[in-house]
Design a protein around this motif. Structure first.
Motif, PDB file in Angstrom:
ATOM      1  N   LEU A  47      -7.792  -0.914   8.984  1.00 34.23           N
ATOM      2  CA  LEU A  47      -6.958  -0.545   7.835  1.00 34.23           C
ATOM      3  C   LEU A  47      -5.535  -0.942   8.187  1.00 34.23           C
ATOM      4  O   LEU A  47      -4.958  -0.451   9.151  1.00 34.23           O
ATOM      5  CB  LEU A  47      -7.054   0.962   7.558  1.00 34.23           C
ATOM      6  CG  LEU A  47      -6.312   1.436   6.312  1.00 34.23           C
ATOM      7  CD1 LEU A  47      -6.748   0.672   5.069  1.00 34.23           C
ATOM      8  CD2 LEU A  47      -6.515   2.928   6.096  1.00 34.23           C
ATOM      9  N   HIS A  50      -1.265  -2.820   3.787  1.00 33.24           N
ATOM     10  CA  HIS A  50      -1.480  -2.805   2.337  1.00 33.24           C
ATOM     11  C   HIS A  50      -2.942  -2.736   1.943  1.00 33.24           C
ATOM     12  O   HIS A  50      -3.250  -2.636   0.758  1.00 33.24           O
ATOM     13  CB  HIS A  50      -0.923  -4.082   1.684  1.00 33.24           C
ATOM     14  CG  HIS A  50       0.454  -4.425   2.124  1.00 33.24           C
ATOM     15  ND1 HIS A  50       1.551  -3.690   1.770  1.00 33.24           N
ATOM     16  CD2 HIS A  50       0.917  -5.418   2.914  1.00 33.24           C
ATOM     17  CE1 HIS A  50       2.633  -4.222   2.310  1.00 33.24           C
ATOM     18  NE2 HIS A  50       2.279  -5.265   3.011  1.00 33.24           N
ATOM     19  N   ALA A  51      -3.838  -2.903   2.879  1.00 33.68           N
ATOM     20  CA  ALA A  51      -5.255  -3.016   2.534  1.00 33.68           C
ATOM     21  C   ALA A  51      -6.078  -2.992   3.821  1.00 33.68           C
ATOM     22  O   ALA A  51      -5.532  -2.956   4.919  1.00 33.68           O
ATOM     23  CB  ALA A  51      -5.507  -4.325   1.785  1.00 33.68           C
ATOM     24  N   TYR A  52      -7.395  -3.047   3.629  1.00 31.81           N
ATOM     25  CA  TYR A  52      -8.268  -3.249   4.789  1.00 31.81           C
ATOM     26  C   TYR A  52      -8.145  -4.698   5.250  1.00 31.81           C
ATOM     27  O   TYR A  52      -7.693  -5.575   4.494  1.00 31.81           O
ATOM     28  CB  TYR A  52      -9.725  -2.971   4.415  1.00 31.81           C
ATOM     29  CG  TYR A  52     -10.023  -1.501   4.217  1.00 31.81           C
ATOM     30  CD1 TYR A  52     -10.299  -0.684   5.299  1.00 31.81           C
ATOM     31  CD2 TYR A  52     -10.026  -0.946   2.945  1.00 31.81           C
ATOM     32  CE1 TYR A  52     -10.568   0.666   5.116  1.00 31.81           C
ATOM     33  CE2 TYR A  52     -10.283   0.396   2.750  1.00 31.81           C
ATOM     34  CZ  TYR A  52     -10.557   1.198   3.852  1.00 31.81           C
ATOM     35  OH  TYR A  52     -10.808   2.528   3.673  1.00 31.81           O
ATOM     36  N   LYS A  80      -8.401 -12.842  -1.594  1.00 27.98           N
ATOM     37  CA  LYS A  80      -7.433 -13.451  -2.504  1.00 27.98           C
ATOM     38  C   LYS A  80      -7.382 -14.972  -2.351  1.00 27.98           C
ATOM     39  O   LYS A  80      -6.324 -15.592  -2.479  1.00 27.98           O
ATOM     40  CB  LYS A  80      -6.056 -12.832  -2.300  1.00 27.98           C
ATOM     41  CG  LYS A  80      -5.997 -11.364  -2.749  1.00 27.98           C
ATOM     42  CD  LYS A  80      -4.587 -10.869  -2.893  1.00 27.98           C
ATOM     43  CE  LYS A  80      -4.527  -9.377  -3.135  1.00 27.98           C
ATOM     44  NZ  LYS A  80      -5.036  -8.971  -4.460  1.00 27.98           N
ATOM     45  N   TRP A  95      -7.520  -8.710   2.324  1.00 28.42           N
ATOM     46  CA  TRP A  95      -7.560  -7.846   1.148  1.00 28.42           C
ATOM     47  C   TRP A  95      -8.960  -7.356   0.760  1.00 28.42           C
ATOM     48  O   TRP A  95      -9.234  -7.162  -0.434  1.00 28.42           O
ATOM     49  CB  TRP A  95      -6.940  -8.578  -0.054  1.00 28.42           C
ATOM     50  CG  TRP A  95      -5.528  -8.974   0.175  1.00 28.42           C
ATOM     51  CD1 TRP A  95      -5.090 -10.180   0.640  1.00 28.42           C
ATOM     52  CD2 TRP A  95      -4.351  -8.174  -0.018  1.00 28.42           C
ATOM     53  NE1 TRP A  95      -3.719 -10.184   0.744  1.00 28.42           N
ATOM     54  CE2 TRP A  95      -3.246  -8.967   0.335  1.00 28.42           C
ATOM     55  CE3 TRP A  95      -4.147  -6.864  -0.470  1.00 28.42           C
ATOM     56  CZ2 TRP A  95      -1.935  -8.495   0.262  1.00 28.42           C
ATOM     57  CZ3 TRP A  95      -2.837  -6.398  -0.542  1.00 28.42           C
ATOM     58  CH2 TRP A  95      -1.751  -7.208  -0.178  1.00 28.42           C
ATOM     59  N   ARG A  97     -12.045  -4.893  -0.170  1.00 26.24           N
ATOM     60  CA  ARG A  97     -12.209  -3.501  -0.574  1.00 26.24           C
ATOM     61  C   ARG A  97     -13.400  -2.931   0.193  1.00 26.24           C
ATOM     62  O   ARG A  97     -14.371  -3.637   0.453  1.00 26.24           O
ATOM     63  CB  ARG A  97     -12.434  -3.422  -2.075  1.00 26.24           C
ATOM     64  CG  ARG A  97     -11.202  -3.895  -2.859  1.00 26.24           C
ATOM     65  CD  ARG A  97     -11.554  -4.206  -4.292  1.00 26.24           C
ATOM     66  NE  ARG A  97     -11.919  -3.008  -5.039  1.00 26.24           N
ATOM     67  CZ  ARG A  97     -11.041  -2.239  -5.693  1.00 26.24           C
ATOM     68  NH1 ARG A  97      -9.765  -2.544  -5.703  1.00 26.24           N
ATOM     69  NH2 ARG A  97     -11.448  -1.175  -6.346  1.00 26.24           N
ATOM     70  N   LEU A  98     -13.277  -1.656   0.544  1.00 28.17           N
ATOM     71  CA  LEU A  98     -14.257  -1.061   1.450  1.00 28.17           C
ATOM     72  C   LEU A  98     -15.689  -1.268   0.967  1.00 28.17           C
ATOM     73  O   LEU A  98     -16.569  -1.646   1.735  1.00 28.17           O
ATOM     74  CB  LEU A  98     -13.957   0.435   1.621  1.00 28.17           C
ATOM     75  CG  LEU A  98     -14.888   1.211   2.542  1.00 28.17           C
ATOM     76  CD1 LEU A  98     -14.925   0.599   3.939  1.00 28.17           C
ATOM     77  CD2 LEU A  98     -14.465   2.671   2.622  1.00 28.17           C
ATOM     78  N   HIS A  99     -15.932  -1.069  -0.329  1.00 20.39           N
ATOM     79  CA  HIS A  99     -17.326  -1.129  -0.770  1.00 20.39           C
ATOM     80  C   HIS A  99     -17.859  -2.569  -0.813  1.00 20.39           C
ATOM     81  O   HIS A  99     -19.060  -2.768  -0.956  1.00 20.39           O
ATOM     82  CB  HIS A  99     -17.525  -0.403  -2.105  1.00 20.39           C
ATOM     83  CG  HIS A  99     -16.585  -0.835  -3.187  1.00 20.39           C
ATOM     84  ND1 HIS A  99     -16.411  -2.143  -3.539  1.00 20.39           N
ATOM     85  CD2 HIS A  99     -15.754  -0.105  -3.969  1.00 20.39           C
ATOM     86  CE1 HIS A  99     -15.511  -2.204  -4.515  1.00 20.39           C
ATOM     87  NE2 HIS A  99     -15.094  -0.988  -4.785  1.00 20.39           N
TER      88      HIS A  99
END
Ligand code: SF4
Lengths: 559, 102
Positions: A47, A50-52, A80, A95, A97-99
């Motif tokens: 982590l 700004h993001a993972y 991105k 960037w 997302r966890l899922h």
């Protein structure tokens, strides 16, 4: 290119399935962050600011075109549209997302890649000379040994909870392009009386306490490698400090006990380990080596290459810096610069990744490498095809002619991404490169390595930069400390701090003054920055950095 | 002798997206620094942080960051918090790329 065995593939798939379940349990609340954090780190998921961030291993920097295209697909689909190649020959996505991460790992597994052991107190991704198997100056391709070490160390039950992370680098060439002297263990292939072996270097490292590694064994017969490495790791596992994170790396163990005491312990442990191995590793190495057989080199007439050099000064300038000598006649090693002036060092867009994959397939025997200097290498290109490669690279914004020059800057992500950072490093690299380009002096200045880290952890290798820059937080203001005279090659040296740090708006002019001073001071165009520094000492360079005489005060706005 | 208390905001990263969030006066998480509650009292800061830290299903790594009042709401003090509130400087990604009414 090494192909995963069925065992490797099943192992990676099982880990993805396991992590998918762990993410689900984190999201439904059955796992707390304390429980989940070590699990995600084991799978390369950090982590950041700004993001993972997902860190993907590229063992010894070797990739095939299908893998590169998959990285491009992952960048487009779940990130991105770009990836960041690191100084550890890894690639990072900034960037996710966890899922989505389990799907990303699944997509990596589809092409035999993973993010295992890119984190934690384990033996990390083994790094190797990015010219391995291609360089004209090489004794042997170090990658079969790197692969053997990777397999031996992956999930090695004894070494999953070392006092601290552990990094191994290997080179098969006397010209050290793998920074072996700044790793926990550095292996340099050597021969003695015709027999292959290794010089084993121990306890190098950068970070808070930079150290140049010391020679533990000047010649280790090749057959003894794994038992000897086990003896080192076992010694460190018992002796390394676990009371203080900052004193836990093996460089401190070596420093505190002395290389001779460590050697005695390792040599005492070694026979026990060797007896346990019984030679199985030797057969395995032979099987691996077969998979690294050189490609079927063609005998192509290099005349078109020389004709293009004569006809096109832009091509000529690019080949002067970006093409290196290959072991096979009629071939060259092409380095693709990910350091366009003003770009983020090490970043490639998905479209650029696809271009590089296509070029490797069409002109380069399907081989790609990532260098610790954050560039991409096509190791095997027939000279006659290099003009076409160059044209395609230029069209993709990848034709920058600066390999090894001052704008080929290593920079860690710094405070634009990294949660550990004390200052930014990327904008400093961007501004220096653009300034050098505007001045038009970098070709004249020749080989010059500038390396920038955004904190004392030194992922940007600033200690071994000819000019090193360390970003710090001085009373709430970004401040940049300069070190001079560092060297990451076979003549390794830790740079010396030049003096007070510089504010963010002062660091680029300071570097400019240094380079202009070098151009004045050098013996002639053949004397490099590092050679001039070694001949003249720090004084004239410091005078250029700090031109006003009295009083010498800290240049930062806040002391 | 105690130093005067510096105003603070509670900040963390969102569990799923990982992006930076701030605790608002009504106890929600906002992605905008200016919507954070500017806490001027140490006891309230500790209590709000404890509340935030308990929300492990929503956010990760809650902490207190110094802030100061601004024309449109609280503003970051330290440059690290300024970068967190904006996004990276090398691309127009992160918060700076987004419109306020998400
Ligand atoms: S050197 Fe520091 S700022 Fe840079 S990547 Fe490493 S930990 Fe982050």
């Amino acid at each position: 290119m090494y192909d995963y065995t069925a065992f490797d593939a099943a192992f990676v798939r099982a880990r993805v399935a396991q992590f998918r379940a762990q993410v689900a349990r984190r999201l439904d609340g059955s796992l707390t962050e304390e429980e989940f954090k070590p699990l995600r780190l084991m799978n390369g998921l950090y982590l950041q600011l700004h993001a993972y961030m997902l860190r993907v291993a590229i063992p010894y920097g070797t990739l095939n075109p299908g893998q590169m295209r998959q990285l491009a697909m992952i960048a487009d689909r779940w990130d991105k549209g770009y990836g960041h190649f690191t100084t550890r020959q890894n690639v990072q996505f900034n960037w996710p997302r966890l899922h989505d991460v389990p799907d990303m790992l699944e997509a990596l597994a589809d092409v035999g890649m993973h993010a295992i052991q890119t984190s934690g107190n384990t033996i990390r991704n083994v790094t190797a000379d990015h010219f391995a198997g291609a360089a004209a100056d090489e004794i042997a391709d170090p990658r079969p040994v790197a692969e053997l070490i990777r397999q031996w160390s992956t999930d090695h039950p004894e070494f999953q909870f070392l006092p601290r992370k552990f990094k191994i680098a290997i080179t098969g060439s006397p010209n050290d392009r793998a920074v072996t002297r700044a790793h926990d263990i550095g292996l340099r292939m050597v021969t003695r009386d015709g027999a292959p072996g290794f010089e084993v270097i121990l306890g190098g490292g950068l970070g808070r306490t930079p150290m140049i590694g010391k020679v533990l064994r000047d010649f280790l017969p090749e057959a003894d490698l794994l038992p000897y490495l086990e003896a080192i790791l076992a010694t460190y596992n018992l002796l390394g400090r676990r009371d203080n994170k900052f004193k836990a790396r093996i460089k401190i163990t070596v420093h505190e006990h002395g290389i001779d005491a460590i050697r005695d312990l390792v040599e005492a442990e070694f026979p026990r380990r060797r007896a346990a191995f019984g030679g199985a590793d030797r057969d395995w190495l032979a099987a691996i080596a077969a998979q690294f057989a050189p490609p079927a080199f063609r005998d192509a007439d290099p005349a078109p290459y020389h004709a293009a050099r004569d006809a096109d000064p832009v091509f000529r300038a690019w080949t002067d810096t970006n093409v290196a000598a290959h072991r096979h006649p009629g071939y060259g090693i092409v380095s693709i610069s990910l350091k366009a002036h003003g770009a983020t060092p090490g970043d490639a867009t998905a479209a650029q990744m696809r271009v590089m994959a296509d070029l490797a397939e069409r002109h380069g025997h399907g081989a790609l490498r990532i260098s610790h200097e954050q560039n991409v290498i096509l190791p095997h290109v027939p000279l006659a095809e290099i003009p076409a490669v160059h044209a395609a690279l230029r069209d993709a914004g990848l034709g920058t002619a600066n390999i090894g020059l001052a704008s080929d800057i290593i920079a860690c992500p710094g405070m634009d991404y990294c949660s550990l950072a004390t200052a930014r490093s990327i904008p400093v690299a961007q501004d220096i490169a653009q300034r050098l380009d505007a001045l038009g002096i970098e070709q004249a200045a020749g080989p010059l390595k500038i390396k920038i880290s955004g904190c004392i952890n030194a992922c940007g290798h600033h200690h071994v930069g000819h000019i090193g820059i360390l970003g710090l937080d001085r009373a709430g203001v970004e401040n940049y400390q300069v070190t001079l005279g560092g060297d990451g090659t076979e003549t390794a040296a830790i740079g010396t701090r030049a003096g007070p740090g510089f504010a963010a708006d002062e660091i680029v002019p300071a570097v400019e003054r240094l380079i202009l001073a070098y151009l004045e001071l050098r013996d002639g165009p053949d004397e490099t920055f590092l050679e001039a520094y070694r001949r003249l000492g720090a004084a004239p360079f410091k005078a250029a950095l700090y031109p006003e005489s009295e009083p010498r005060k800290d240049r930062s706005r806040a002391a | 002798m105690s130093r005067p208390f510096t105003p603070q905001v509670v900040t963390a990263n969102a569990l799923v997206a990982g992006d930076v969030v701030y605790l608002t006066p009504d106890g929600h998480w906002s992605r905008h620094h200016a919507e954070a509650e500017l806490i001027e009292d140490p006891d309230r800061a500790a209590a709000r942080l404890a509340e935030a830290a308990a929300q492990t299903g929503t956010v990760v790594g809650a902490y207190l960051a110094e802030a100061r009042p601004g024309p449109a709401g609280p503003m970051p003090v330290h440059f690290r918090e300024l970068f967190r509130a904006q996004g990276p400087s090398n691309y127009p990604h992160g918060k700076q790329a987004e419109t306020r009414d998400v």
